[in-house]
Design a protein around this motif. Structure first.
Motif, PDB file in Angstrom:
ATOM      1  N   LEU A  20     -87.112 -21.211  14.278  1.00  0.00           N
ATOM      2  CA  LEU A  20     -85.867 -21.990  14.328  1.00  0.00           C
ATOM      3  C   LEU A  20     -84.655 -21.068  14.440  1.00  0.00           C
ATOM      4  O   LEU A  20     -83.725 -21.340  15.194  1.00  0.00           O
ATOM      5  CB  LEU A  20     -85.754 -22.880  13.089  1.00  0.00           C
ATOM      6  CG  LEU A  20     -86.705 -24.070  13.019  1.00  0.00           C
ATOM      7  CD1 LEU A  20     -86.642 -24.717  11.637  1.00  0.00           C
ATOM      8  CD2 LEU A  20     -86.381 -25.080  14.105  1.00  0.00           C
ATOM      9  N   PHE A  21     -84.672 -19.963  13.704  1.00  0.00           N
ATOM     10  CA  PHE A  21     -83.553 -19.027  13.743  1.00  0.00           C
ATOM     11  C   PHE A  21     -83.412 -18.400  15.130  1.00  0.00           C
ATOM     12  O   PHE A  21     -82.317 -18.272  15.658  1.00  0.00           O
ATOM     13  CB  PHE A  21     -83.713 -17.942  12.678  1.00  0.00           C
ATOM     14  CG  PHE A  21     -82.600 -16.937  12.673  1.00  0.00           C
ATOM     15  CD1 PHE A  21     -81.333 -17.284  12.226  1.00  0.00           C
ATOM     16  CD2 PHE A  21     -82.812 -15.655  13.145  1.00  0.00           C
ATOM     17  CE1 PHE A  21     -80.302 -16.364  12.235  1.00  0.00           C
ATOM     18  CE2 PHE A  21     -81.788 -14.730  13.149  1.00  0.00           C
ATOM     19  CZ  PHE A  21     -80.523 -15.094  12.698  1.00  0.00           C
ATOM     20  N   VAL A  39     -79.939 -23.565  10.948  1.00  0.00           N
ATOM     21  CA  VAL A  39     -81.301 -23.591  10.407  1.00  0.00           C
ATOM     22  C   VAL A  39     -81.301 -24.232   9.028  1.00  0.00           C
ATOM     23  O   VAL A  39     -82.160 -25.071   8.717  1.00  0.00           O
ATOM     24  CB  VAL A  39     -81.923 -22.182  10.372  1.00  0.00           C
ATOM     25  CG1 VAL A  39     -83.231 -22.173   9.588  1.00  0.00           C
ATOM     26  CG2 VAL A  39     -82.150 -21.663  11.783  1.00  0.00           C
ATOM     27  N   GLN A  40     -80.331 -23.874   8.186  1.00  0.00           N
ATOM     28  CA  GLN A  40     -80.259 -24.475   6.852  1.00  0.00           C
ATOM     29  C   GLN A  40     -80.012 -25.976   6.935  1.00  0.00           C
ATOM     30  O   GLN A  40     -80.624 -26.755   6.190  1.00  0.00           O
ATOM     31  CB  GLN A  40     -79.153 -23.801   6.020  1.00  0.00           C
ATOM     32  CG  GLN A  40     -79.507 -22.416   5.583  1.00  0.00           C
ATOM     33  CD  GLN A  40     -80.779 -22.388   4.753  1.00  0.00           C
ATOM     34  OE1 GLN A  40     -80.971 -23.167   3.842  1.00  0.00           O
ATOM     35  NE2 GLN A  40     -81.669 -21.474   5.099  1.00  0.00           N
ATOM     36  N   GLU A  41     -79.134 -26.385   7.842  1.00  0.00           N
ATOM     37  CA  GLU A  41     -78.876 -27.813   8.017  1.00  0.00           C
ATOM     38  C   GLU A  41     -80.150 -28.530   8.490  1.00  0.00           C
ATOM     39  O   GLU A  41     -80.493 -29.608   8.011  1.00  0.00           O
ATOM     40  CB  GLU A  41     -77.750 -28.027   9.026  1.00  0.00           C
ATOM     41  CG  GLU A  41     -77.354 -29.468   9.186  1.00  0.00           C
ATOM     42  CD  GLU A  41     -76.141 -29.646  10.089  1.00  0.00           C
ATOM     43  OE1 GLU A  41     -75.968 -30.769  10.565  1.00  0.00           O
ATOM     44  OE2 GLU A  41     -75.389 -28.680  10.309  1.00  0.00           O
ATOM     45  N   THR A  66     -85.973 -30.644  17.345  1.00  0.00           N
ATOM     46  CA  THR A  66     -85.071 -31.708  17.775  1.00  0.00           C
ATOM     47  C   THR A  66     -83.857 -31.778  16.856  1.00  0.00           C
ATOM     48  O   THR A  66     -82.715 -31.885  17.321  1.00  0.00           O
ATOM     49  CB  THR A  66     -85.814 -33.061  17.783  1.00  0.00           C
ATOM     50  OG1 THR A  66     -86.898 -32.975  18.705  1.00  0.00           O
ATOM     51  CG2 THR A  66     -84.897 -34.206  18.170  1.00  0.00           C
ATOM     52  N   VAL A  67     -84.083 -31.714  15.563  1.00  0.00           N
ATOM     53  CA  VAL A  67     -82.982 -31.740  14.599  1.00  0.00           C
ATOM     54  C   VAL A  67     -82.061 -30.536  14.826  1.00  0.00           C
ATOM     55  O   VAL A  67     -80.828 -30.663  14.787  1.00  0.00           O
ATOM     56  CB  VAL A  67     -83.516 -31.767  13.150  1.00  0.00           C
ATOM     57  CG1 VAL A  67     -82.398 -31.581  12.140  1.00  0.00           C
ATOM     58  CG2 VAL A  67     -84.253 -33.073  12.887  1.00  0.00           C
ATOM     59  N   LEU A  68     -82.628 -29.366  15.088  1.00  0.00           N
ATOM     60  CA  LEU A  68     -81.833 -28.164  15.342  1.00  0.00           C
ATOM     61  C   LEU A  68     -80.928 -28.353  16.563  1.00  0.00           C
ATOM     62  O   LEU A  68     -79.732 -28.071  16.508  1.00  0.00           O
ATOM     63  CB  LEU A  68     -82.743 -26.952  15.539  1.00  0.00           C
ATOM     64  CG  LEU A  68     -82.030 -25.653  15.917  1.00  0.00           C
ATOM     65  CD1 LEU A  68     -81.225 -25.123  14.721  1.00  0.00           C
ATOM     66  CD2 LEU A  68     -83.037 -24.618  16.375  1.00  0.00           C
ATOM     67  N   ILE A  69     -81.491 -28.831  17.654  1.00  0.00           N
ATOM     68  CA  ILE A  69     -80.716 -29.037  18.886  1.00  0.00           C
ATOM     69  C   ILE A  69     -79.601 -30.048  18.647  1.00  0.00           C
ATOM     70  O   ILE A  69     -78.450 -29.832  19.042  1.00  0.00           O
ATOM     71  CB  ILE A  69     -81.630 -29.510  20.039  1.00  0.00           C
ATOM     72  CG1 ILE A  69     -82.648 -28.436  20.401  1.00  0.00           C
ATOM     73  CG2 ILE A  69     -80.812 -29.938  21.247  1.00  0.00           C
ATOM     74  CD1 ILE A  69     -82.092 -27.216  21.073  1.00  0.00           C
TER      75      ILE A  69
END
Length: 170
Positions: A20-21, A39-41, A66-69
């Motif tokens: 993710l990072f 990444v934390q979010e 998906t959440v990251l994007i």
């Protein structure tokens, strides 16, 4: 039950945080601080839904991406997203091993792309997602993903010109 869910989430977070990072660094054009925040979010949002038995979590890694994007795109829409404390990228040691000049050149070229185009490039060519998967994550049609991908690659080629082959030869 609660402890087993927390343990499972902890294992998931430890296993996926690095990937993710790396994706977040590409999305943010090397802004490691914003990448860490994203990444934390992402992991925070994942924790909230972790215990729910939904179809979205049948593939938690894909859902986390998906959440990251979506977190990145939401950040870009905010008024303060354009503010940057410095024009300098972090030292090459923060980027890890590899050719620092090539990394900086690519990150600078990615920075020049609009946020949605950058997200398409990262999903399609870094995450190796299909056009349909990318369209689903970004809430776009497949045709829009193809168009954005073609335009983004053309812009990258225009920005990088022949210089990318010079860096890759080293």
């Amino acid at each position: 039950m609660r402890r087993s869910l927390e343990g499972a989430f902890r294992e998931f977070a430890e296993a996926r945080a690095g990937q993710l990072f790396r994706s977040a660094c590409l999305l943010t054009s090397g802004d490691t601080h914003l990448a860490e925040d994203l990444v934390q979010e992402t992991l925070g949002r994942m924790y909230v839904v972790w215990g729910r038995r939904t179809t979205r979590l049948s593939n938690p890694a894909a859902y986390a991406q998906t959440v990251l994007i979506r977190s990145f795109l939401a950040h870009q829409r905010r008024r303060s997203a354009g503010e940057r404390p410095s024009d300098e990228l972090p030292e090459a040691t923060a980027a890890g091993p590899g050719d620092a000049t090539l990394r900086l050149t690519l990150l600078d070229a990615l920075r020049q792309l609009p946020p949605k185009d950058r997200a398409v490039v990262v999903l399609r060519y870094w995450e190796d997602r299909s056009i349909e998967e990318t369209a689903d994550v970004l809430h776009l049609s497949s045709a829009a993903v193809r168009t954005r991908s073609t335009r983004a690659l053309a812009r990258l080629r225009e920005q990088l010109g022949g210089s990318i082959s010079e860096f890759a030869a080293h």
